[in-house]
Design a protein around this motif. Structure first.
Motif, PDB file in Angstrom:
ATOM      1  N   GLY A 199       0.785  -1.249   0.000  1.00 33.29           N
ATOM      2  CA  GLY A 199       0.000   0.000   0.000  1.00 33.29           C
ATOM      3  C   GLY A 199       0.805   1.280   0.000  1.00 33.29           C
ATOM      4  O   GLY A 199       0.558   2.169   0.820  1.00 33.29           O
ATOM      5  N   VAL A 217      -3.619  -5.606  -3.424  1.00 37.54           N
ATOM      6  CA  VAL A 217      -3.219  -4.858  -2.237  1.00 37.54           C
ATOM      7  C   VAL A 217      -3.323  -5.777  -1.024  1.00 37.54           C
ATOM      8  O   VAL A 217      -4.331  -6.449  -0.813  1.00 37.54           O
ATOM      9  N   LEU A 242      -5.785   4.541   1.506  1.00 38.77           N
ATOM     10  CA  LEU A 242      -5.358   3.453   0.619  1.00 38.77           C
ATOM     11  C   LEU A 242      -6.512   3.043  -0.304  1.00 38.77           C
ATOM     12  O   LEU A 242      -6.339   2.871  -1.513  1.00 38.77           O
ATOM     13  N   CYS A 246      -7.022   3.048  -4.355  1.00 42.37           N
ATOM     14  CA  CYS A 246      -7.434   1.848  -5.116  1.00 42.37           C
ATOM     15  C   CYS A 246      -8.609   2.172  -6.029  1.00 42.37           C
ATOM     16  O   CYS A 246      -8.669   1.720  -7.174  1.00 42.37           O
TER      17      CYS A 246
END
Ligand code: SAH
Length: 362
Positions: A199, A217, A242, A246
């Motif tokens: 990440g 991830v 994070l 994504c």
């Protein structure tokens, strides 16, 4: 110093040749020999002029690692221990499955991230791999595997899931993936290359622009408190940010991001964790990969029971989250996820520190 031509992608080779007064098409000719035919002896590259072959011999090299060991698992997986020119060793694993063959490639000698459940982390970190050392893993595996009987590619997929954090060795990993994708390299499609990261948020954004391969991830926990313990990088790059990265990576109508979730008994595997995970991934184009924990010496963790993994799976599945449970492969030869150790000198002195702390504690 000779130039290691494995470190150059097609554009780099074109520059290399034009600096020597040669035409750009020499780059594709050379790539066909190296990656298509597996030939690394310049003298055997018969469509290059004699003069050029001699010139390459004096100023360039194709530096390959030494195969120290080659282990075959009962399930057909295969693991190579490769020694680099400076004595460090890394591991590469091949996993054959129905209809495809996946090569798991390392990006660093060791790893800096110190995830508490990972064997590579316990070994410490030494250095980044060059792009030549990354692409050489494919070259060695392709050569060792040879031709398939039906002409199908034996290495149909690559996962950047070996030793190391690929996004902390960004330039070299992206250059090596460029050669994997190049028609004159290994000709893989973006769909068939997966990069797995713990990440590193800024690099995820950059990757989308430079080389948008499939993204995986390593999530492993549905909340920051727990993830901080399992993946210390979370303190710098927490879950919410994070997941935003994504979502941006997946973009409108693009491929899903895979979230890896290692199943650790009594740590992250309860019904409540599963429900929290569903909530946490709401709105994210996700699929979840449940990975049964693979143990290694002196680990404090245990694998969740099959029953627990099944139950966890059902909660996710019933909530409409695409989930698969990864079958453990190659564990009889220590080739499973998180078991790759290599052999190298730990520059972070992590092993030493861990041993010292254990002595104080006991
Ligand atoms: N640094 C990258 C890639 C390397 S690890 C990353 O963190 O994604 C590849 C995957 O194996 C990661 O999801 C990692 O969390 C997982 N893994 C590490 N140790 C493991 C273990 N002991 N058992 C099962 N999976 C493990």
């Amino acid at each position: 110093m000779k130039t290691n031509l494995l470190d150059l992608d097609r554009a780099g080779l074109v520059d290399f040749f034009s600096a020597r007064g040669e035409k750009g098409f020499r780059a594709t000719q050379l790539m066909k020999w190296i990656y298509g035919q597996g030939v690394t002896d310049f003298a055997a590259m018969t469509n290059l002029s004699k003069g050029l072959r001699a010139d390459l011999q004096s100023c360039a090299e194709l530096r390959l690692p030494l195969v120290v060991s080659d282990h075959l698992s009962d399930d057909g997986s295969r693991k190579w221990l490769l020694q680099l020119h400076d004595g460090n060793c890394i591991e590469t694993v091949y996993i054959p499955e129905a209809g495809r063959g996946t090569l798991c490639v390392s990006s660093q000698v060791g790893c800096m991230l110190n995830c508490s459940f990972c064997s590579t982390a316990q070994q410490g970190f030494n250095r980044n791999l060059s792009s030549g050392e990354i692409i050489a893993q494919l070259w060695v595996a392709a050569g060792a595997l040879g031709q398939s009987v039906d002409g199908e590619r034996l290495i149909s997929n690559v996962v950047m899931m070996g030793m190391g954090e690929p996004l902390l060795n960004y330039d070299n990993v992206v250059r090596a993936m460029g050669i994997m994708l190049d028609d004159f390299g290994y000709g893989l499609s973006k769909r068939r290359i997966t990069l797995s990261t713990a990440g590193v948020i800024p690099a995820i954004g950059q990757l989308r622009k430079d080389c948008d391969v499939s993204l995986a991830v390593s999530l492993h926990a549905p909340d920051d408190l727990l993830r901080n313990q399992l993946v210390p990088l979370n303190r710098k790059y927490p879950i919410r940010e994070l997941l935003e990265a994504c979502k941006a990576y997946a973009g409108e109508g693009r491929r899903r991001v895979t979230f890896e979730y290692v199943m650790l008994a009594g740590v992250n595997d309860s019904d409540a964790h599963a429900r929290q995970l569903v909530r946490c991934l709401k709105g994210v184009p996700a699929k979840i990969n449940l990975i049964p924990f693979n143990p290694f010496p002196e680990t404090r963790y245990q694998r969740s029971s099959n029953h627990r993994i099944q139950r966890f799976f059902e909660i996710l599945n019933n909530a409409g989250v695409v989930t698969i449970t990864r079958r453990t492969r190659g564990d009889d030869i220590d080739a499973a996820c998180g078991q790759l150790a290599g052999q190298f000198q730990d520059r972070t002195r992590r092993r030493e520190r861990v041993q010292k702390n254990t002595r104080v504690a006991s």
